[in-house]
Each structure stands twice: as structure tokens, then as C-alpha cells.
Design a protein around this motif. Structure first.
Motif, PDB file in Angstrom:
ATOM      1  N   TYR A  14       0.889  -1.168   0.000  1.00  0.00           N
ATOM      2  CA  TYR A  14       0.000   0.000   0.000  1.00  0.00           C
ATOM      3  C   TYR A  14       0.921   1.210   0.000  1.00  0.00           C
ATOM      4  O   TYR A  14       1.663   1.399   0.964  1.00  0.00           O
ATOM      5  N   VAL A  19       3.197  -4.855   2.539  1.00  0.00           N
ATOM      6  CA  VAL A  19       2.426  -5.600   3.544  1.00  0.00           C
ATOM      7  C   VAL A  19       2.638  -7.109   3.374  1.00  0.00           C
ATOM      8  O   VAL A  19       2.763  -7.840   4.347  1.00  0.00           O
ATOM      9  N   PRO A  38      -0.584 -12.245  14.216  1.00  0.00           N
ATOM     10  CA  PRO A  38      -0.931 -11.022  14.929  1.00  0.00           C
ATOM     11  C   PRO A  38      -1.713 -10.046  14.058  1.00  0.00           C
ATOM     12  O   PRO A  38      -1.664 -10.129  12.815  1.00  0.00           O
ATOM     13  N   GLY A  40      -2.551  -6.962  11.936  1.00  0.00           N
ATOM     14  CA  GLY A  40      -1.720  -6.138  11.059  1.00  0.00           C
ATOM     15  C   GLY A  40      -0.652  -6.914  10.306  1.00  0.00           C
ATOM     16  O   GLY A  40       0.155  -6.329   9.590  1.00  0.00           O
ATOM     17  N   SER A  41      -0.659  -8.239  10.421  1.00  0.00           N
ATOM     18  CA  SER A  41       0.411  -9.029   9.788  1.00  0.00           C
ATOM     19  C   SER A  41       0.149  -9.308   8.307  1.00  0.00           C
ATOM     20  O   SER A  41       1.014  -9.824   7.611  1.00  0.00           O
ATOM     21  N   LYS A  43      -2.985 -10.863   7.080  1.00  0.00           N
ATOM     22  CA  LYS A  43      -3.885 -12.004   6.857  1.00  0.00           C
ATOM     23  C   LYS A  43      -5.056 -11.609   5.950  1.00  0.00           C
ATOM     24  O   LYS A  43      -5.352 -12.291   4.969  1.00  0.00           O
ATOM     25  N   SER A  44      -5.731 -10.514   6.307  1.00  0.00           N
ATOM     26  CA  SER A  44      -6.886 -10.100   5.493  1.00  0.00           C
ATOM     27  C   SER A  44      -6.449  -9.697   4.099  1.00  0.00           C
ATOM     28  O   SER A  44      -7.121 -10.020   3.109  1.00  0.00           O
ATOM     29  N   THR A  45      -5.319  -9.017   4.002  1.00  0.00           N
ATOM     30  CA  THR A  45      -4.812  -8.613   2.690  1.00  0.00           C
ATOM     31  C   THR A  45      -4.588  -9.844   1.812  1.00  0.00           C
ATOM     32  O   THR A  45      -4.971  -9.863   0.638  1.00  0.00           O
TER      33      THR A  45
HETATM   34  P1  ADP Z   1      -4.497  -8.508   9.469  1.00  0.00           P
HETATM   35  O1  ADP Z   1      -5.723  -8.961   8.764  1.00  0.00           O
HETATM   36  O2  ADP Z   1      -3.449  -9.557   9.626  1.00  0.00           O
HETATM   37  O3  ADP Z   1      -4.820  -7.857  10.785  1.00  0.00           O
HETATM   38  P2  ADP Z   1      -4.306  -6.627   7.290  1.00  0.00           P
HETATM   39  O4  ADP Z   1      -4.074  -7.453   6.096  1.00  0.00           O
HETATM   40  O5  ADP Z   1      -5.677  -6.074   7.496  1.00  0.00           O
HETATM   41  O6  ADP Z   1      -3.787  -7.381   8.583  1.00  0.00           O
HETATM   42  O7  ADP Z   1      -3.333  -5.370   7.250  1.00  0.00           O
HETATM   43  C1  ADP Z   1      -1.927  -5.492   7.070  1.00  0.00           C
HETATM   44  C2  ADP Z   1      -1.309  -4.114   7.028  1.00  0.00           C
HETATM   45  O8  ADP Z   1      -1.756  -3.412   5.871  1.00  0.00           O
HETATM   46  C3  ADP Z   1      -1.655  -3.237   8.222  1.00  0.00           C
HETATM   47  O9  ADP Z   1      -0.527  -2.488   8.586  1.00  0.00           O
HETATM   48  C4  ADP Z   1      -2.741  -2.344   7.678  1.00  0.00           C
HETATM   49  O10 ADP Z   1      -2.749  -1.116   8.350  1.00  0.00           O
HETATM   50  C5  ADP Z   1      -2.344  -2.183   6.228  1.00  0.00           C
HETATM   51  N1  ADP Z   1      -3.506  -1.966   5.343  1.00  0.00           N
HETATM   52  C6  ADP Z   1      -4.543  -2.802   5.179  1.00  0.00           C
HETATM   53  N2  ADP Z   1      -5.411  -2.328   4.266  1.00  0.00           N
HETATM   54  C7  ADP Z   1      -4.902  -1.140   3.847  1.00  0.00           C
HETATM   55  C8  ADP Z   1      -5.328  -0.123   2.903  1.00  0.00           C
HETATM   56  N3  ADP Z   1      -6.463  -0.268   2.187  1.00  0.00           N
HETATM   57  N4  ADP Z   1      -4.531   0.955   2.747  1.00  0.00           N
HETATM   58  C9  ADP Z   1      -3.385   1.095   3.436  1.00  0.00           C
HETATM   59  N5  ADP Z   1      -2.920   0.199   4.329  1.00  0.00           N
HETATM   60  C10 ADP Z   1      -3.669  -0.897   4.540  1.00  0.00           C
END
Ligand code: ADP
Ligand code: MG
Length: 243
Positions: A14, A19, A38, A40-41, A43-45
Motif C-alpha cells: 500500500y 504488507v 498477529p 496487522g500481519s 492475513k486479510s490482505t
Molecule cells: P491482518 O488482517 O493480519 O490484521 P491486514 O491485512 O488487514 O492485517 O493489514 C496489514 C497491514 O496493511 C496493516 O498495517 C494495515 O494497516 C495495512 N492496510 C490494510 N489495508 C490497507 C489499505 N487499504 N490501505 C493502506 N494500508 C492498509
């Protein structure tokens, strides 16, 4: 079993923040893979990339041999390959339960409404809600809403379902009914990738468990080894906090 999801050297940034820093993962047909890690690692991304809800920076993702990020890929077709269930159920509040379940097949798959309704009713039975077809989301508990969301995802007849913390928004007493539906799907052979903090579910249902930390897969193993014999120090620390 053939590979259903193949991820090769996936990078995702991003802006200038990287990420995902090179994820390699193969999920075979019928396999259940649980991802923990954890906040912010990434996973969702990672899950969002498998459903093409994100553009990736580099690497390759195939679902059932189909390259999701190839230039000529039809995005609607991608969405029928991989279904997704979110922490927040994202049901349409103004549609009935049955309409929520049938809107995808009718609009995207062009299924005749009557056929979609028969399928929808069958899926509501599958998730234990045969008598809620004509209810509206606001009349349901969180656990019931999430089971509708699972039925909605199944209605698209996807090859894979991705679950992103499906029970994290639920009151504790409602978690079990959702996990039970997921266990049944797993037993029926659905290919599933599940991000969750439910360690008992991971131990019981997962074929493999993966620990993502700082944008990388740090450990990957069958549940017994993963939980009883973790080698990565950060995983040991993580398990110490959540167990
Ligand atoms: P998890 O699901 O493991 O908690 P995420 O995949 O949601 O982690 O997020 C991983 C990192 O990417 C985090 O630091 C989050 O702040 C950042 N992040 C997630 N989505 C976005 C976005 N749309 N724009 C900028 N940063 C993002
Ligand atoms: Mg997340």
C-alpha cells in the motif's frame, strides 16, 4: 488431490509500505488451511488478494488453474471461483434472507429466480435456518446473520471459500453455531482458507495451519506439530498469548 489455490511469490504494497513480502502457498482440493497471526500481519490482505478485492504488486495467484490477475480475466468470473465470508456479515438490510442468498446467482450467474429460490432454500436448510427465508437481517442474531452470509457465499457455487475472522464479531455463545456449519462444509470436502483466532477449531478441522507474521509465512505444519512443536520464536510467543 489437485491444487485449488496456487500462490507464488505474492507481494502487495500500500503506497510504499510492503504488507505482503513474498507469500508462497498451495491449497489442494478439499483442504482446510487455517491462517493465524498477529493483528496487522497481512492475513486479510492475503485473503482479499485471493478474491481479487485488491490489485497485487507482483507474483501470481491461480484458483483451479485460472490466473486471477491475467489481463483478460473477467472479474465476475473470479468472484464465482472464490467466495468470501467477512467478520462483518455485510448482508443487505432491505432484502429478506432468501433474497440475500439468491441475489448473487440471479444477478451474476443469471440463474432463473425460481431455481435460485429452490437452491437458496436448500442452503438455508444446510446452515440450519430453514424457517428464516422471509425474515430480514435485523431480526436475526449475529450467529444467524453469519450463517446466512455463508449460505449466500455457497449460492454462488464457488470452488473455494475464504473466511476472514468469521466469528470475531459474535458474542461468545453464538460462535459455536457458526463453527459447526464450517465444520460440516469441511467434512463435505469444501476447500477452505480460514483466518481465525479459534485455536480449537484449527486443531480439530485444519489440515494445515499457517502462521503469518510481518507479511511472510513464518511457519506451516499439520495442527499437531504446529501447536505442540512450534519452531518459530514469534509463533511460540503468539501461541502463549492466545492459548
Ligand atoms: P491482518 O488482517 O493480519 O490484521 P491486514 O491485512 O488487514 O492485517 O493489514 C496489514 C497491514 O496493511 C496493516 O498495517 C494495515 O494497516 C495495512 N492496510 C490494510 N489495508 C490497507 C489499505 N487499504 N490501505 C493502506 N494500508 C492498509
Ligand atoms: Mg484482518
Amino acid at each position: 488431490m489437485k491444487p485449488m489455490i496456487e500462490i507464488k511469490d505474492l507481494h502487495k504494497s500500500y503506497g510504499n509500505v510492503e504488507v505482503l513480502k513474498g507469500i508462497d502457498l498451495t491449497v489442494r482440493q478439499g483442504e482446510v488451511v487455517v491462517i493465524i497471526g498477529p493483528s496487522g500481519s497481512g492475513k486479510s490482505t492475503a485473503l482479499r488478494c485471493i478474491n481479487r478485492l485488491e490489485e497485487i504488486s507482483s507474483g501470481c495467484i491461480k484458483v483451479d488453474g485460472f490466473d486471477l490477475y491475467a489481463e483478460d480475466t473477467d472479474i465476475n468470473y473470479v468472484r464465482t471461483e472464490a467466495g468470501m465470508v467477512f467478520q462483518q456479515f455485510n448482508l443487505f438490510p432491505h432484502l429478506s434472507v432468501l433474497q440475500n442468498v439468491t441475489i448473487g446467482p440471479v444477478k451474476v450467474r443469471k440463474m432463473p429466480r425460481q431455481e435460485a429460490e429452490i437452491l437458496g432454500q436448500k442452503l438455508l436448510e444446510k446452515v440450519g435456518l430453514p424457517d428464516k427465508a422471509h425474515a430480514y437481517p435485523e431480526q436475526l442474531s449475529g450467529g444467524q446473520k453469519q450463517r446466512v452470509a455463508i449460505a449466500r457465499s455457497l449460492a454462488m457455487q464457488p470452488k473455494v471459500i475464504l473466511f476472514d475472522e468469521p466469528t470475531s464479531a459474535l458474542d461468545p455463545e453464538l460462535v459455536g453455531e457458526v463453527l459447526d456449519v464450517m465444520k460440516r462444509l469441511a467434512a463435505e470436502g469444501m476447500t477452505m482458507v480460514v483466518v481465525t483466532h479459534e485455536m480449537a477449531f484449527a486443531k480439530e478441522v485444519a489440515d494445515r495451519v499457517i502462521f503469518i507474521d510481518q507479511g511472510r509465512i513464518q511457519e506451516e505444519n499439520i495442527p499437531s506439530e504446529f501447536f505442540d512443536n512450534p519452531s518459530n520464536p514469534r509463533l511460540r510467543e503468539f501461541l502463549g498469548k492466545v492459548a
